[in-house]
Scaffold this motif. Structure first.
Motif, PDB file in Angstrom:
ATOM      1  N   ARG A  50     -91.938   7.714 -80.793  1.00 33.59           N
ATOM      2  CA  ARG A  50     -91.471   7.855 -82.176  1.00 33.59           C
ATOM      3  C   ARG A  50     -92.443   8.712 -82.993  1.00 33.59           C
ATOM      4  NH1 ARG A  50     -88.157   9.236 -85.434  1.00 33.59           N
ATOM      5  NH2 ARG A  50     -87.933   8.096 -87.355  1.00 33.59           N
ATOM      6  N   VAL A  51     -93.740   8.559 -82.766  1.00 34.73           N
ATOM      7  CA  VAL A  51     -94.729   9.367 -83.482  1.00 34.73           C
ATOM      8  C   VAL A  51     -94.587  10.841 -83.099  1.00 34.73           C
ATOM      9  CG1 VAL A  51     -97.208   9.840 -83.622  1.00 34.73           C
ATOM     10  CG2 VAL A  51     -96.380   7.529 -83.872  1.00 34.73           C
ATOM     11  N   ILE A  52     -94.358  11.115 -81.832  1.00 37.57           N
ATOM     12  CA  ILE A  52     -94.176  12.495 -81.389  1.00 37.57           C
ATOM     13  C   ILE A  52     -92.930  13.091 -82.031  1.00 37.57           C
ATOM     14  CG2 ILE A  52     -93.680  13.945 -79.372  1.00 37.57           C
ATOM     15  CD1 ILE A  52     -95.517  12.057 -77.763  1.00 37.57           C
ATOM     16  N   GLU A  53     -91.841  12.307 -82.141  1.00 36.38           N
ATOM     17  CA  GLU A  53     -90.631  12.791 -82.815  1.00 36.38           C
ATOM     18  C   GLU A  53     -90.913  13.102 -84.281  1.00 36.38           C
ATOM     19  OE1 GLU A  53     -87.451   9.990 -82.335  1.00 36.38           O
ATOM     20  OE2 GLU A  53     -87.619  10.023 -80.151  1.00 36.38           O
ATOM     21  N   LYS A  54     -91.693  12.265 -84.946  1.00 40.82           N
ATOM     22  CA  LYS A  54     -92.027  12.499 -86.353  1.00 40.82           C
ATOM     23  C   LYS A  54     -92.834  13.778 -86.521  1.00 40.82           C
ATOM     24  CE  LYS A  54     -92.076   7.731 -88.044  1.00 40.82           C
ATOM     25  NZ  LYS A  54     -92.911   6.678 -88.655  1.00 40.82           N
ATOM     26  N   ILE A  55     -93.827  13.973 -85.678  1.00 41.41           N
ATOM     27  CA  ILE A  55     -94.648  15.189 -85.753  1.00 41.41           C
ATOM     28  C   ILE A  55     -93.807  16.415 -85.449  1.00 41.41           C
ATOM     29  CG2 ILE A  55     -96.480  16.454 -84.544  1.00 41.41           C
ATOM     30  CD1 ILE A  55     -97.695  14.587 -86.486  1.00 41.41           C
ATOM     31  N   ARG A  56     -92.941  16.314 -84.456  1.00 45.01           N
ATOM     32  CA  ARG A  56     -92.088  17.436 -84.100  1.00 45.01           C
ATOM     33  C   ARG A  56     -91.186  17.823 -85.282  1.00 45.01           C
ATOM     34  NH1 ARG A  56     -88.650  16.514 -79.018  1.00 45.01           N
ATOM     35  NH2 ARG A  56     -89.647  18.037 -77.737  1.00 45.01           N
ATOM     36  N   GLY A  57     -90.651  16.837 -85.987  1.00 42.97           N
ATOM     37  CA  GLY A  57     -89.840  17.109 -87.165  1.00 42.97           C
ATOM     38  C   GLY A  57     -90.639  17.787 -88.267  1.00 42.97           C
ATOM     39  N   GLN A  58     -91.865  17.321 -88.481  1.00 45.42           N
ATOM     40  CA  GLN A  58     -92.721  17.940 -89.500  1.00 45.42           C
ATOM     41  C   GLN A  58     -93.045  19.390 -89.123  1.00 45.42           C
ATOM     42  OE1 GLN A  58     -96.258  15.631 -90.244  1.00 45.42           O
ATOM     43  NE2 GLN A  58     -95.106  13.741 -90.530  1.00 45.42           N
ATOM     44  N   LEU A  59     -93.340  19.623 -87.846  1.00 48.98           N
ATOM     45  CA  LEU A  59     -93.646  20.980 -87.390  1.00 48.98           C
ATOM     46  C   LEU A  59     -92.429  21.897 -87.535  1.00 48.98           C
ATOM     47  CD1 LEU A  59     -95.705  20.176 -84.186  1.00 48.98           C
ATOM     48  CD2 LEU A  59     -96.557  21.334 -86.216  1.00 48.98           C
ATOM     49  N   ARG A  60     -91.256  21.372 -87.198  1.00 47.00           N
ATOM     50  CA  ARG A  60     -90.035  22.165 -87.302  1.00 47.00           C
ATOM     51  C   ARG A  60     -89.748  22.531 -88.761  1.00 47.00           C
ATOM     52  NH1 ARG A  60     -87.020  19.028 -84.421  1.00 47.00           N
ATOM     53  NH2 ARG A  60     -86.132  17.909 -86.160  1.00 47.00           N
ATOM     54  N   ARG A  61     -89.894  21.569 -89.682  1.00 48.46           N
ATOM     55  CA  ARG A  61     -89.685  21.850 -91.108  1.00 48.46           C
ATOM     56  C   ARG A  61     -90.702  22.871 -91.614  1.00 48.46           C
ATOM     57  NH1 ARG A  61     -88.643  16.299 -91.232  1.00 48.46           N
ATOM     58  NH2 ARG A  61     -90.775  15.843 -91.884  1.00 48.46           N
ATOM     59  N   ARG A  62     -91.939  22.749 -91.148  1.00 50.97           N
ATOM     60  CA  ARG A  62     -92.992  23.682 -91.565  1.00 50.97           C
ATOM     61  C   ARG A  62     -92.683  25.100 -91.098  1.00 50.97           C
ATOM     62  NH1 ARG A  62     -97.646  25.429 -89.021  1.00 50.97           N
ATOM     63  NH2 ARG A  62     -99.374  25.895 -90.399  1.00 50.97           N
ATOM     64  N   LYS A  63     -92.260  25.235 -89.843  1.00 51.29           N
ATOM     65  CA  LYS A  63     -91.959  26.556 -89.311  1.00 51.29           C
ATOM     66  C   LYS A  63     -90.734  27.155 -90.004  1.00 51.29           C
ATOM     67  CE  LYS A  63     -91.436  29.198 -85.135  1.00 51.29           C
ATOM     68  NZ  LYS A  63     -91.589  29.206 -83.694  1.00 51.29           N
ATOM     69  N   THR A  64     -89.709  26.349 -90.265  1.00 49.93           N
ATOM     70  CA  THR A  64     -88.520  26.832 -90.964  1.00 49.93           C
ATOM     71  C   THR A  64     -88.878  27.319 -92.355  1.00 49.93           C
ATOM     72  OG1 THR A  64     -87.156  25.300 -89.704  1.00 49.93           O
ATOM     73  CG2 THR A  64     -86.194  26.217 -91.714  1.00 49.93           C
ATOM     74  N   ALA A  65     -89.749  26.587 -93.050  1.00 52.47           N
ATOM     75  CA  ALA A  65     -90.174  26.994 -94.393  1.00 52.47           C
ATOM     76  C   ALA A  65     -90.950  28.311 -94.343  1.00 52.47           C
ATOM     77  CB  ALA A  65     -91.026  25.901 -95.032  1.00 52.47           C
ATOM     78  N   GLN A  66     -91.799  28.478 -93.328  1.00 51.60           N
ATOM     79  CA  GLN A  66     -92.556  29.727 -93.186  1.00 51.60           C
ATOM     80  C   GLN A  66     -91.623  30.911 -92.941  1.00 51.60           C
ATOM     81  OE1 GLN A  66     -95.291  28.927 -89.991  1.00 51.60           O
ATOM     82  NE2 GLN A  66     -96.925  28.293 -91.370  1.00 51.60           N
ATOM     83  N   LEU A  67     -90.621  30.715 -92.080  1.00 54.98           N
ATOM     84  CA  LEU A  67     -89.676  31.792 -91.795  1.00 54.98           C
ATOM     85  C   LEU A  67     -88.851  32.128 -93.035  1.00 54.98           C
ATOM     86  CD1 LEU A  67     -88.463  30.789 -88.230  1.00 54.98           C
ATOM     87  CD2 LEU A  67     -90.011  32.637 -88.841  1.00 54.98           C
ATOM     88  N   ALA A  68     -88.420  31.110 -93.783  1.00 54.01           N
ATOM     89  CA  ALA A  68     -87.647  31.345 -95.002  1.00 54.01           C
ATOM     90  C   ALA A  68     -88.484  32.087 -96.041  1.00 54.01           C
ATOM     91  CB  ALA A  68     -87.151  30.019 -95.575  1.00 54.01           C
ATOM     92  N   ARG A  69     -89.758  31.723 -96.140  1.00 50.29           N
ATOM     93  CA  ARG A  69     -90.656  32.392 -97.073  1.00 50.29           C
ATOM     94  C   ARG A  69     -90.819  33.866 -96.696  1.00 50.29           C
ATOM     95  NH1 ARG A  69     -95.353  29.807 -96.090  1.00 50.29           N
ATOM     96  NH2 ARG A  69     -94.359  27.892 -96.769  1.00 50.29           N
ATOM     97  N   ARG A  70     -90.943  34.142 -95.404  1.00 46.41           N
ATOM     98  CA  ARG A  70     -91.102  35.515 -94.942  1.00 46.41           C
ATOM     99  C   ARG A  70     -89.848  36.344 -95.254  1.00 46.41           C
ATOM    100  NH1 ARG A  70     -91.883  36.001 -88.798  1.00 46.41           N
ATOM    101  NH2 ARG A  70     -93.511  34.520 -89.277  1.00 46.41           N
ATOM    102  N   VAL A  71     -88.666  35.766 -95.020  1.00 44.34           N
ATOM    103  CA  VAL A  71     -87.416  36.473 -95.305  1.00 44.34           C
ATOM    104  C   VAL A  71     -87.278  36.710 -96.803  1.00 44.34           C
ATOM    105  CG1 VAL A  71     -84.898  36.221 -95.277  1.00 44.34           C
ATOM    106  CG2 VAL A  71     -86.231  35.693 -93.235  1.00 44.34           C
ATOM    107  N   ARG A  72     -87.628  35.721 -97.598  1.00 48.38           N
ATOM    108  CA  ARG A  72     -87.549  35.849 -99.058  1.00 48.38           C
ATOM    109  C   ARG A  72     -88.455  36.973 -99.550  1.00 48.38           C
ATOM    110  NH1 ARG A  72     -87.533  30.564-100.048  1.00 48.38           N
ATOM    111  NH2 ARG A  72     -89.780  30.441 -99.960  1.00 48.38           N
ATOM    112  N   GLU A  73     -89.663  37.070 -99.006  1.00 42.06           N
ATOM    113  CA  GLU A  73     -90.586  38.132 -99.398  1.00 42.06           C
ATOM    114  C   GLU A  73     -90.060  39.505 -98.991  1.00 42.06           C
ATOM    115  OE1 GLU A  73     -94.245  37.012 -97.549  1.00 42.06           O
ATOM    116  OE2 GLU A  73     -94.637  35.401 -98.977  1.00 42.06           O
TER     117      GLU A  73
END
Length: 158
Positions: free
Chosen positions: A123-146
């Motif tokens: 369950r902890v690994i699933e939580k970290i994986r979700g946080q990492l996925r959200r972080r990467k999605t936000a970084q990609l969205a920020r790059r596209v926005r720029e």
């Protein structure tokens, strides 16, 4: 030549993989794919237990599951996993797993309690994986926005 100079020269060069590409007429040519050197670096995974015994098979499974999450943060430095037995008697929260995922920028942290040690770690690994996925999605969205903002400013100048 100093060891540091030689080491930096070797690591600054991009490693290349050669693959064969099929052309429409059946001709084959070789194409070089550049691979960043940091993708070959290993990640430190530290597993610490308190009043719990993990078998080699369980440790290997934990390492394999953590390594799968690395696709979301390939520059991760270290992962610290702590598993402890909280209560001496059987309960739904007998085992607690904590994970500290060290990455450039803000580190990630997750914690979960469960009746079984492996269930808590999964369950902890699933939580970290979700946080990492959200972080990467936000970084990609920020790059596209720029990039869109830059393109918009260029079209206004014309």
């Amino acid at each position: 030549m100093l060891h540091g100079d030689n080491y930096n020269q070797q690591n600054m060069l991009m490693k290349t993989n050669i693959e064969s590409v099929a052309l429409p007429r059946g001709l084959a040519r070789k194409r070089e794919i550049k691979v960043a050197p940091w993708k070959y670096e290993t990640i430190d995974i530290l597993i610490r237990t308190q009043a719990v015994e993990l078998t080699e098979k369980q440790q290997a499974a934990i390492i394999r599951k953590i390594s799968r999450a690395r696709r979301y943060a390939p520059r991760a430095l270290r992962v610290r996993v702590q598993l402890q037995k909280v209560h001496p008697y059987r309960s739904a929260h007998q085992f607690r797993a904590q994970m500290h995922y060290e990455i450039p920028g803000n580190d990630l942290f997750a914690e979960h309690s469960a009746a079984e040690p492996v269930a808590a770690i999964n369950r902890v690994i699933e939580k970290i994986r979700g946080q990492l996925r959200r972080r990467k999605t936000a970084q990609l969205a920020r790059r596209v926005r720029e990039l869109r903002a830059q393109a918009h400013s260029l079209t206004r100048q014309i």
